[in-house]
Scaffold this motif. Structure first.
Motif, PDB file in Angstrom:
ATOM      1  N   UNK A 111     -14.213  11.766 -42.814  1.00  0.00           N
ATOM      2  CA  UNK A 111     -13.486  12.997 -42.490  1.00  0.00           C
ATOM      3  C   UNK A 111     -12.894  12.914 -41.094  1.00  0.00           C
ATOM      4  N   UNK A 112     -13.599  12.251 -40.165  1.00  0.00           N
ATOM      5  CA  UNK A 112     -13.075  12.085 -38.817  1.00  0.00           C
ATOM      6  C   UNK A 112     -11.845  11.201 -38.781  1.00  0.00           C
ATOM      7  N   UNK A 113     -11.847  10.128 -39.564  1.00  0.00           N
ATOM      8  CA  UNK A 113     -10.687   9.233 -39.616  1.00  0.00           C
ATOM      9  C   UNK A 113      -9.473   9.966 -40.163  1.00  0.00           C
ATOM     10  N   UNK A 114      -9.654  10.682 -41.268  1.00  0.00           N
ATOM     11  CA  UNK A 114      -8.542  11.430 -41.849  1.00  0.00           C
ATOM     12  C   UNK A 114      -8.065  12.534 -40.904  1.00  0.00           C
ATOM     13  N   UNK A 115      -9.002  13.126 -40.172  1.00  0.00           N
ATOM     14  CA  UNK A 115      -8.622  14.169 -39.214  1.00  0.00           C
ATOM     15  C   UNK A 115      -7.738  13.599 -38.113  1.00  0.00           C
ATOM     16  N   UNK A 116      -8.043  12.398 -37.639  1.00  0.00           N
ATOM     17  CA  UNK A 116      -7.213  11.762 -36.608  1.00  0.00           C
ATOM     18  C   UNK A 116      -5.795  11.523 -37.119  1.00  0.00           C
ATOM     19  N   UNK A 117      -5.684  11.089 -38.374  1.00  0.00           N
ATOM     20  CA  UNK A 117      -4.362  10.865 -38.970  1.00  0.00           C
ATOM     21  C   UNK A 117      -3.599  12.187 -39.081  1.00  0.00           C
ATOM     22  N   UNK A 118      -4.286  13.238 -39.482  1.00  0.00           N
ATOM     23  CA  UNK A 118      -3.643  14.549 -39.622  1.00  0.00           C
ATOM     24  C   UNK A 118      -3.145  15.051 -38.275  1.00  0.00           C
ATOM     25  N   UNK A 142      -0.779  21.711 -24.939  1.00  0.00           N
ATOM     26  CA  UNK A 142       0.661  21.909 -24.747  1.00  0.00           C
ATOM     27  C   UNK A 142       1.349  22.506 -25.970  1.00  0.00           C
ATOM     28  N   UNK A 143       0.688  22.462 -27.122  1.00  0.00           N
ATOM     29  CA  UNK A 143       1.349  22.842 -28.367  1.00  0.00           C
ATOM     30  C   UNK A 143       1.552  24.354 -28.449  1.00  0.00           C
ATOM     31  N   UNK A 144       2.710  24.797 -28.931  1.00  0.00           N
ATOM     32  CA  UNK A 144       2.964  26.234 -29.108  1.00  0.00           C
ATOM     33  C   UNK A 144       2.158  26.783 -30.285  1.00  0.00           C
ATOM     34  N   UNK A 145       1.587  27.959 -30.093  1.00  0.00           N
ATOM     35  CA  UNK A 145       0.727  28.534 -31.127  1.00  0.00           C
ATOM     36  C   UNK A 145       1.503  29.219 -32.243  1.00  0.00           C
ATOM     37  N   UNK A 146       2.833  29.363 -32.088  1.00  0.00           N
ATOM     38  CA  UNK A 146       3.613  30.039 -33.115  1.00  0.00           C
ATOM     39  C   UNK A 146       4.117  29.088 -34.204  1.00  0.00           C
ATOM     40  N   UNK A 147       3.749  27.804 -34.114  1.00  0.00           N
ATOM     41  CA  UNK A 147       4.160  26.823 -35.115  1.00  0.00           C
ATOM     42  C   UNK A 147       2.983  26.483 -36.035  1.00  0.00           C
ATOM     43  N   UNK A 148       3.248  26.428 -37.328  1.00  0.00           N
ATOM     44  CA  UNK A 148       2.182  26.110 -38.280  1.00  0.00           C
ATOM     45  C   UNK A 148       1.661  24.698 -38.049  1.00  0.00           C
ATOM     46  N   UNK A 149       2.563  23.759 -37.795  1.00  0.00           N
ATOM     47  CA  UNK A 149       2.138  22.372 -37.576  1.00  0.00           C
ATOM     48  C   UNK A 149       1.257  22.256 -36.339  1.00  0.00           C
ATOM     49  N   UNK A 150       1.551  23.049 -35.300  1.00  0.00           N
ATOM     50  CA  UNK A 150       0.725  23.034 -34.089  1.00  0.00           C
ATOM     51  C   UNK A 150      -0.669  23.564 -34.388  1.00  0.00           C
ATOM     52  N   UNK A 151      -0.718  24.648 -35.173  1.00  0.00           N
ATOM     53  CA  UNK A 151      -2.027  25.209 -35.522  1.00  0.00           C
ATOM     54  C   UNK A 151      -2.844  24.223 -36.344  1.00  0.00           C
ATOM     55  N   UNK A 152      -2.169  23.503 -37.253  1.00  0.00           N
ATOM     56  CA  UNK A 152      -2.886  22.498 -38.043  1.00  0.00           C
ATOM     57  C   UNK A 152      -3.474  21.427 -37.130  1.00  0.00           C
ATOM     58  N   UNK A 153      -2.674  20.966 -36.151  1.00  0.00           N
ATOM     59  CA  UNK A 153      -3.148  19.943 -35.219  1.00  0.00           C
ATOM     60  C   UNK A 153      -4.341  20.435 -34.414  1.00  0.00           C
ATOM     61  N   UNK A 154      -4.268  21.686 -33.923  1.00  0.00           N
ATOM     62  CA  UNK A 154      -5.352  22.218 -33.095  1.00  0.00           C
ATOM     63  C   UNK A 154      -6.602  22.449 -33.931  1.00  0.00           C
TER      64      UNK A 154
END
Length: 441
Positions: free
Chosen positions: A202-209, A304-316
């Motif tokens: 799960x950690x490896x896949x999380x890094x890729x995500x 640094x990522x903006x919180x109004x973006x879905x992709x940013x929220x996924x990363x965080x």
């Protein structure tokens, strides 16, 4: 260097392994406790007992190497400039080579199952003490860094104010550090690396995500990759070097992974696969993050990522899950050693093991609350502990155990050059990291 790596790669596929019967006092485990050989053999101290397959070991290895440093490599690249990427690849190559040296040391004597065992075989009790101290300090500080990282990102997602509980005042960071520690604690109770491989996957896949999410943010969500950046920033090279070194500081865990394998001759292949994939991951994240935010990139790129973006929220959100999968692997050597310090009648007691693990996590929380400086702490780990535990000591131990130092050849000269560079970088990098921590406290 590349000749040596190529030569080692070629030798992986040979069917003969050089073995020597060497007399040793390796009947003592990590911290020198007594052991009754009639009741337990050395394999009984391993949490996995030779049950782990090649692919599960790969997941554990990639998860350890591709660690929380993935969030700091954009900051490292911003500190040193584009040309500092050469340092990332150079350190990766040297770290891979020293990992192979550790494997060779373990092949020489079948009683070697831990990193301190290698130190003892090379330099006696003094070697065991030095290796143990550096190894446990490194793993301990990395686990502290994981808690700091989690607290920083959660407080960014949920910016709650300060509050009091039973007369104690808590900031958002402090609260989330404690909360994450409670969530992580059950994973520390898993003492089987075969089971931990599922957590590692799960950690490896999380890094890729995380990498893909930030790339998506840069490409499709409007942030772009418009920052040109500096070609080189000489003042920031020490910081870049320290953070790059931190990315490849998994060597204390390698003996545990090696000892856990069902087919140990495949460990070199494991190292190759793990280092290649981890280096590609680090380089990709560094380039994407630096291209997006330039010199303004934070010590954790997710800040640094903006919180109004879905992709940013996924990363965080994925960043929050990723370190949890790595915490248990990092503290497993420490908890195993602490358990073995207990009286013999308590060593296999489940409640005693739970108590030891909980005490270790509590101490991690205390340090994380007292020194909430992720970037500076990781820089210190990379400067002092990574260069010594992951580069310097494997070279010194291999020269002594193999007797290579007696003959002046290409490999010996290469190892000597690596040793000199590691000592220089460790001294200078440690100085700059300590100065930075003192200034920020």
């Amino acid at each position: 260097m590349f000749f040596i790596v190529f030569k080692e790669y070629s030798s992986i596929f040979s069917k003969q392994l050089h073995q020597k019967n060497m007399a040793t006092t390796l009947n003592e485990p990590l911290l020198g406790y007594a052991k009754d050989d009639e009741e337990k053999d050395i394999a009984s101290y391993l949490p996995n007992k030779h049950e782990v397959s090649f692919f599960r070991t790969c997941f554990n290895g990639i998860n350890v190497i591709l660690g929380i440093g993935i969030l700091s490599v954009p900051h490292a690249l911003a500190s040193g400039g584009w040309l500092s990427l050469a340092l990332l690849f150079s350190i990766a190559g040297v770290a891979f080579y020293t990992g192979l040296l550790m494997k060779r040391c373990m092949d020489i004597n079948s009683n070697i199952t831990t990193y301190p065992d290698i130190g003892e075989l090379a330099f006696g009790k003094t070697g065991r003490l030095i290796v143990s101290t550096l190894m446990y300090t490194e793993l301990y500080l990395i686990s502290v860094g994981i808690l700091i990282l989690e607290g920083d990102n959660l407080s960014k997602l949920f910016p709650i104010g300060d509050f009091e509980v039973v007369g104690f005042s808590f900031s958002a960071n402090n609260f989330f550090v404690i909360l994450v520690a409670l969530i992580i604690l059950p994973t520390v109770w898993l003492d089987n690396l075969s089971l931990l491989s599922y957590v590692s996957a799960s950690g490896v896949f999380a890094s890729v995500i995380i990498i893909l999410s930030i790339l998506w943010t840069a490409t499709f969500d409007g942030d772009g990759v418009h920052q040109k950046g500096d070609i080189v920033n000489w003042k920031g090279i020490p910081t870049a070097l320290n953070l790059y070194a931190f990315c490849f500081c998994a060597h204390p865990v390698f003996p545990t992974l090696y000892s856990s394998m069902r087919k140990k001759h495949q460990f070199s292949n494991v190292l190759i696969l793990c280092f290649v994939l981890a280096t590609v991951g680090y380089a990709s994240m560094a380039i994407i993050g630096y291209s997006m935010f330039g010199s303004k990139v934070e010590s954790q790129v997710t800040l640094n990522l903006p919180l109004d973006k879905i992709s940013s929220k996924i990363a965080i959100y994925t960043t929050l899950v990723n370190p949890i999968s790595k915490f248990a692997l990092m503290v497993t050597p420490i908890t195993n050693s602490l358990k073995d310090l207990l009286p013999k009648r308590y060593q296999n007691n489940r409640m005693s093991n739970i108590f030891v693990s909980a005490a270790l996590v509590i101490s991690n929380v205390i340090v994380a609350l007292c020194v909430p400086l992720f970037g500076s702490l990781m820089s210190l780990v990379g400067a002092f502990l990574s260069f010594t535990a992951s580069i310097l000591l494997p070279c010194l131990c291999y020269l002594k155990i193999s007797g290579t130092y007696r003959k002046l050849g290409f490999e010996t000269m290469t190892i000597v050059v690596i040793i000199i560079m590691a000592i220089t970088m460790a001294i200078y990098g440690t100085y700059t990291s300590i100065v930075e921590i003192v200034q920020n406290l």
